[in-house]
Design an enzyme around this catalytic site. Sequence first.
Site, PDB file in Angstrom:
ATOM      1  N   GLY A  72     -41.661  53.960  -2.484  1.00 16.47           N
ATOM      2  CA  GLY A  72     -41.428  52.553  -1.201  1.00 16.47           C
ATOM      3  C   GLY A  72     -42.458  51.863  -1.658  1.00 16.47           C
ATOM      4  N   GLY A 126     -40.888  65.917 -12.849  1.00 20.59           N
ATOM      5  CA  GLY A 126     -41.541  65.484 -11.535  1.00 20.59           C
ATOM      6  C   GLY A 126     -42.493  64.358 -11.748  1.00 20.59           C
ATOM      7  N   CYS A 127     -43.007  64.071 -10.436  1.00 19.51           N
ATOM      8  CA  CYS A 127     -43.904  62.409 -11.015  1.00 19.51           C
ATOM      9  C   CYS A 127     -44.665  62.341  -9.000  1.00 19.51           C
ATOM     10  CB  CYS A 127     -42.877  61.781 -10.623  1.00 19.51           C
ATOM     11  SG  CYS A 127     -43.431  59.973 -10.749  1.00 19.51           S
ATOM     12  N   HIS A 148     -41.002  58.666 -19.451  1.00 20.25           N
ATOM     13  CA  HIS A 148     -40.986  58.867 -18.214  1.00 20.25           C
ATOM     14  C   HIS A 148     -42.364  57.314 -17.701  1.00 20.25           C
ATOM     15  CE1 HIS A 148     -41.980  60.598 -14.692  1.00 20.25           C
ATOM     16  NE2 HIS A 148     -42.471  59.983 -14.055  1.00 20.25           N
ATOM     17  N   GLU A 149     -43.620  57.214 -18.831  1.00 20.55           N
ATOM     18  CA  GLU A 149     -44.811  56.215 -17.840  1.00 20.55           C
ATOM     19  C   GLU A 149     -44.682  55.423 -18.903  1.00 20.55           C
ATOM     20  OE1 GLU A 149     -47.240  57.530 -16.634  1.00 20.55           O
ATOM     21  OE2 GLU A 149     -46.803  59.357 -16.863  1.00 20.55           O
ATOM     22  N   HIS A 193     -42.445  53.834 -16.157  1.00 18.19           N
ATOM     23  CA  HIS A 193     -43.022  53.506 -14.798  1.00 18.19           C
ATOM     24  C   HIS A 193     -43.422  51.462 -14.784  1.00 18.19           C
ATOM     25  CE1 HIS A 193     -43.777  56.432 -11.603  1.00 18.19           C
ATOM     26  NE2 HIS A 193     -43.947  57.218 -12.636  1.00 18.19           N
TER      27      HIS A 193
END
Length: 250
Positions: free
Chosen positions: A57, A153-154, A196-197, A200
């Site tokens: 968000g 997950g994160c 995953h990173e 980001h």
Amino acid sequence: MLGKVLSSTFVTKCCTVNTMSQISRRYAAKKTLTQRYQDFFNPSFPKPPYNFICQIGDPILRQPCDVVDESLINTPGFQDMIAHMWELHRTHEILGLSAPQIGLPLQVAVIGFTEAQCKERDSKYIAPIPHRVLINPKFKVLDHNIKVTESEGCASVCGYSAEVSRFAHIQVEALNEKGVKETWKASGFEARAIQHEIDHLQGIIFVDKMEAKSLECSVWQHVNLYKGQGYISFGPGRRTFLSKIQRLLS
């Protein structure tokens, strides 16, 4: 307090073409009207680098990050930022952490997972990962035909997980904490963590790639068992709390 010290140090010691002030202005321009009012009525609104991990968000998590100027890497301010990321990585007991998760839109991430942490998760897929700093990382897929789907997950989507398909074998290239280029091959759990990173750093979160129907609250059984009396912590130790609950319910 540490966040304020790091902010001032980073700003004063790491000024180049892509200065922190320019980054801050771009980030501020993306703020909604509500966020601007929050800044106005709450003058203590934190400045990056945060002492916490921001949550989905926050616009910073959707912003493609800037490439790090190599001349910055060995400056005291940049090294302070890396040390701060490692401290949050340790206290939150997580696998990886990227700079945007602490409010800085820079292509920097840290990863590492110990054997003791693997035993806590009790999964055959999870394996130890060497501790590494990834600056301006990129990867090449070694086999496009082999992908593995596993639960993911994160720390920025706290309390939730979902099945995500990732390439099983990749070749990674990144600068380390000293600015030295490193290249290595990664497979399995390590390959997943790195992908995953790097996501980001491109403004991508695992929920963008998940199998939609697999999304679940990591402690939904706890919620049912205790009739809704519970909470998900966003601070240090939250992973330990979640794993203890999951072990009790397994």
